[in-house]
Motif scaffolding. Structure first.
Motif, mmCIF file in Angstrom:
data_model
loop_
_atom_site.group_PDB
_atom_site.id
_atom_site.type_symbol
_atom_site.label_atom_id
_atom_site.label_comp_id
_atom_site.label_asym_id
_atom_site.label_seq_id
_atom_site.Cartn_x
_atom_site.Cartn_y
_atom_site.Cartn_z
ATOM 1 N N ILE A 198 0.871 -1.180 0.000
ATOM 2 C CA ILE A 198 0.000 0.000 0.000
ATOM 3 C C ILE A 198 0.907 1.228 0.000
ATOM 4 O O ILE A 198 1.786 1.338 0.845
ATOM 5 N N GLY A 199 0.700 2.119 -0.942
ATOM 6 C CA GLY A 199 1.415 3.387 -0.977
ATOM 7 C C GLY A 199 0.467 4.496 -0.575
ATOM 8 O O GLY A 199 -0.675 4.537 -1.039
ATOM 9 N N ILE A 200 0.916 5.366 0.301
ATOM 10 C CA ILE A 200 0.051 6.458 0.777
ATOM 11 C C ILE A 200 0.752 7.787 0.558
ATOM 12 O O ILE A 200 1.886 7.987 0.997
ATOM 13 N N ASP A 201 0.063 8.684 -0.131
ATOM 14 C CA ASP A 201 0.525 10.065 -0.290
ATOM 15 C C ASP A 201 -0.104 10.867 0.839
ATOM 16 O O ASP A 201 -1.327 10.964 0.935
ATOM 17 N N VAL A 202 0.725 11.402 1.714
ATOM 18 C CA VAL A 202 0.259 12.110 2.908
ATOM 19 C C VAL A 202 0.307 13.607 2.662
ATOM 20 O O VAL A 202 1.330 14.144 2.228
ATOM 21 N N SER A 203 -0.793 14.286 2.932
ATOM 22 C CA SER A 203 -0.803 15.745 2.906
ATOM 23 C C SER A 203 -1.517 16.227 4.169
ATOM 24 O O SER A 203 -2.024 15.425 4.953
ATOM 25 N N LYS A 204 -1.569 17.518 4.332
ATOM 26 C CA LYS A 204 -2.184 18.091 5.531
ATOM 27 C C LYS A 204 -3.640 17.651 5.668
ATOM 28 O O LYS A 204 -4.082 17.279 6.759
ATOM 29 N N ASP A 205 -4.374 17.671 4.566
ATOM 30 C CA ASP A 205 -5.811 17.412 4.623
ATOM 31 C C ASP A 205 -6.238 16.029 4.157
ATOM 32 O O ASP A 205 -7.324 15.581 4.498
ATOM 33 N N HIS A 206 -5.415 15.364 3.325
ATOM 34 C CA HIS A 206 -5.839 14.105 2.711
ATOM 35 C C HIS A 206 -4.782 13.017 2.807
ATOM 36 O O HIS A 206 -3.590 13.300 2.890
ATOM 37 N N LEU A 207 -5.270 11.784 2.733
ATOM 38 C CA LEU A 207 -4.431 10.602 2.561
ATOM 39 C C LEU A 207 -4.926 9.916 1.297
ATOM 40 O O LEU A 207 -6.092 9.524 1.227
ATOM 41 N N ASP A 208 -4.073 9.825 0.295
ATOM 42 C CA ASP A 208 -4.424 9.143 -0.955
ATOM 43 C C ASP A 208 -3.637 7.851 -1.002
ATOM 44 O O ASP A 208 -2.408 7.859 -0.885
ATOM 45 N N ALA A 209 -4.339 6.737 -1.172
ATOM 46 C CA ALA A 209 -3.698 5.432 -1.110
ATOM 47 C C ALA A 209 -3.907 4.660 -2.405
ATOM 48 O O ALA A 209 -4.907 4.840 -3.098
ATOM 49 N N ALA A 210 -2.943 3.794 -2.702
ATOM 50 C CA ALA A 210 -3.040 2.890 -3.849
ATOM 51 C C ALA A 210 -2.572 1.514 -3.394
ATOM 52 O O ALA A 210 -1.674 1.399 -2.557
ATOM 53 N N ARG A 211 -3.195 0.482 -3.960
ATOM 54 C CA ARG A 211 -2.884 -0.904 -3.594
ATOM 55 C C ARG A 211 -2.199 -1.588 -4.773
ATOM 56 O O ARG A 211 -2.627 -1.442 -5.921
ATOM 57 N N HIS A 212 -1.120 -2.328 -4.457
ATOM 58 C CA HIS A 212 -0.439 -3.122 -5.485
ATOM 59 C C HIS A 212 -0.289 -4.539 -4.964
ATOM 60 O O HIS A 212 0.137 -4.731 -3.833
ATOM 61 N N PRO A 213 -0.608 -5.552 -5.706
ATOM 62 C CA PRO A 213 -1.175 -5.478 -7.048
ATOM 63 C C PRO A 213 -2.656 -5.127 -6.992
ATOM 64 O O PRO A 213 -3.272 -5.176 -5.944
ATOM 65 N N GLY A 214 -3.176 -4.787 -8.107
ATOM 66 C CA GLY A 214 -4.595 -4.466 -8.225
ATOM 67 C C GLY A 214 -4.847 -3.061 -8.706
ATOM 68 O O GLY A 214 -5.722 -2.815 -9.516
ATOM 69 N N GLY A 215 -4.099 -2.093 -8.185
ATOM 70 C CA GLY A 215 -4.253 -0.720 -8.629
ATOM 71 C C GLY A 215 -5.428 0.019 -8.047
ATOM 72 O O GLY A 215 -5.726 1.132 -8.468
ATOM 73 N N ASP A 216 -6.119 -0.572 -7.072
ATOM 74 C CA ASP A 216 -7.239 0.130 -6.438
ATOM 75 C C ASP A 216 -6.709 1.363 -5.717
ATOM 76 O O ASP A 216 -5.610 1.351 -5.173
ATOM 77 N N THR A 217 -7.507 2.424 -5.716
ATOM 78 C CA THR A 217 -7.115 3.654 -5.034
ATOM 79 C C THR A 217 -8.210 4.099 -4.082
ATOM 80 O O THR A 217 -9.372 3.732 -4.245
ATOM 81 N N ALA A 218 -7.816 4.883 -3.101
ATOM 82 C CA ALA A 218 -8.767 5.424 -2.139
ATOM 83 C C ALA A 218 -8.250 6.756 -1.639
ATOM 84 O O ALA A 218 -7.048 6.984 -1.580
ATOM 85 N N GLY A 219 -9.156 7.633 -1.284
ATOM 86 C CA GLY A 219 -8.804 8.922 -0.708
ATOM 87 C C GLY A 219 -9.645 9.162 0.527
ATOM 88 O O GLY A 219 -10.850 8.912 0.517
ATOM 89 N N VAL A 220 -8.999 9.603 1.589
ATOM 90 C CA VAL A 220 -9.696 9.887 2.838
ATOM 91 C C VAL A 220 -9.136 11.170 3.432
ATOM 92 O O VAL A 220 -8.059 11.628 3.052
ATOM 93 N N ALA A 221 -9.868 11.725 4.363
ATOM 94 C CA ALA A 221 -9.377 12.891 5.088
ATOM 95 C C ALA A 221 -8.258 12.449 6.030
ATOM 96 O O ALA A 221 -8.265 11.322 6.531
ATOM 97 N N ASN A 222 -7.294 13.323 6.256
ATOM 98 C CA ASN A 222 -6.208 13.010 7.176
ATOM 99 C C ASN A 222 -6.669 13.326 8.598
ATOM 100 O O ASN A 222 -6.201 14.255 9.251
ATOM 101 N N THR A 223 -7.611 12.515 9.055
ATOM 102 C CA THR A 223 -8.195 12.625 10.393
ATOM 103 C C THR A 223 -8.295 11.217 10.979
ATOM 104 O O THR A 223 -8.080 10.228 10.275
ATOM 105 N N ARG A 224 -8.652 11.123 12.233
ATOM 106 C CA ARG A 224 -8.836 9.800 12.857
ATOM 107 C C ARG A 224 -9.924 9.019 12.131
ATOM 108 O O ARG A 224 -9.778 7.822 11.878
ATOM 109 N N LYS A 225 -11.018 9.674 11.772
ATOM 110 C CA LYS A 225 -12.113 9.021 11.054
ATOM 111 C C LYS A 225 -11.637 8.548 9.672
ATOM 112 O O LYS A 225 -11.961 7.444 9.245
#
Length: 130
Positions: free
Chosen positions: A22-49
């Motif tokens: 799992i690769g995660i791009d961390v920023s102040k407001d967001h966490l953008d993730a990608a899964r390998h293999p498969g290429g699925d992606t997800a974006g969430v707020a950079n909060t506990r929730k």
């Protein structure tokens, strides 16, 4: 009797090796993730929730070989602590662009590089998992 115990232990199937990265791009407001293999992606707020939603998206942590992210000032710390508390194997990598921290290149050069990257890179639509 000892022989039987040995045979019983030897016949247990081995768990499958952890194979997901799992690769995660961390920023102040967001966490953008990608899964390998498969290429699925997800974006969430950079909060506990958002971290909870990200962990649900990741699924079985036993299948995860590693989660890779770049330490970004204070913005990665809560994620790092949360992943560690869940037993997720992590790898922190430093900036992959040499000198991007300003040691070698001017701010103008970095801004031009970023502008070129953001205009020429394929657009990816954020898929929220929250």
């Amino acid at each position: 009797m000892e022989k039987m115990a040995y045979l019983a232990e030897a016949s247990k199937p081995e768990p499958p090796p952890a194979s997901l990265t799992i690769g995660i791009d961390v920023s102040k407001d967001h966490l953008d993730a990608a899964r390998h293999p498969g290429g699925d992606t997800a974006g969430v707020a950079n909060t506990r929730k958002g971290q909870s939603a990200l962990l649900r998206w990741i699924g079985d942590v036993k299948a995860v070989a590693r989660v890779v992210f770049e330490p970004t000032g204070p913005y990665h710390r809560a994620l790092e602590e949360r992943l560690a508390s869940c037993g997720v194997p992590m790898v922190k990598v430093n900036c992959l662009v040499p000198g991007f921290d300003g040691a070698f290149f001017s701010l103008e050069w970095k801004e031009a590089l970023w502008a070129r990257f953001t205009t020429e890179a394929p657009r990816r639509q954020r898929q929220s998992v929250e």
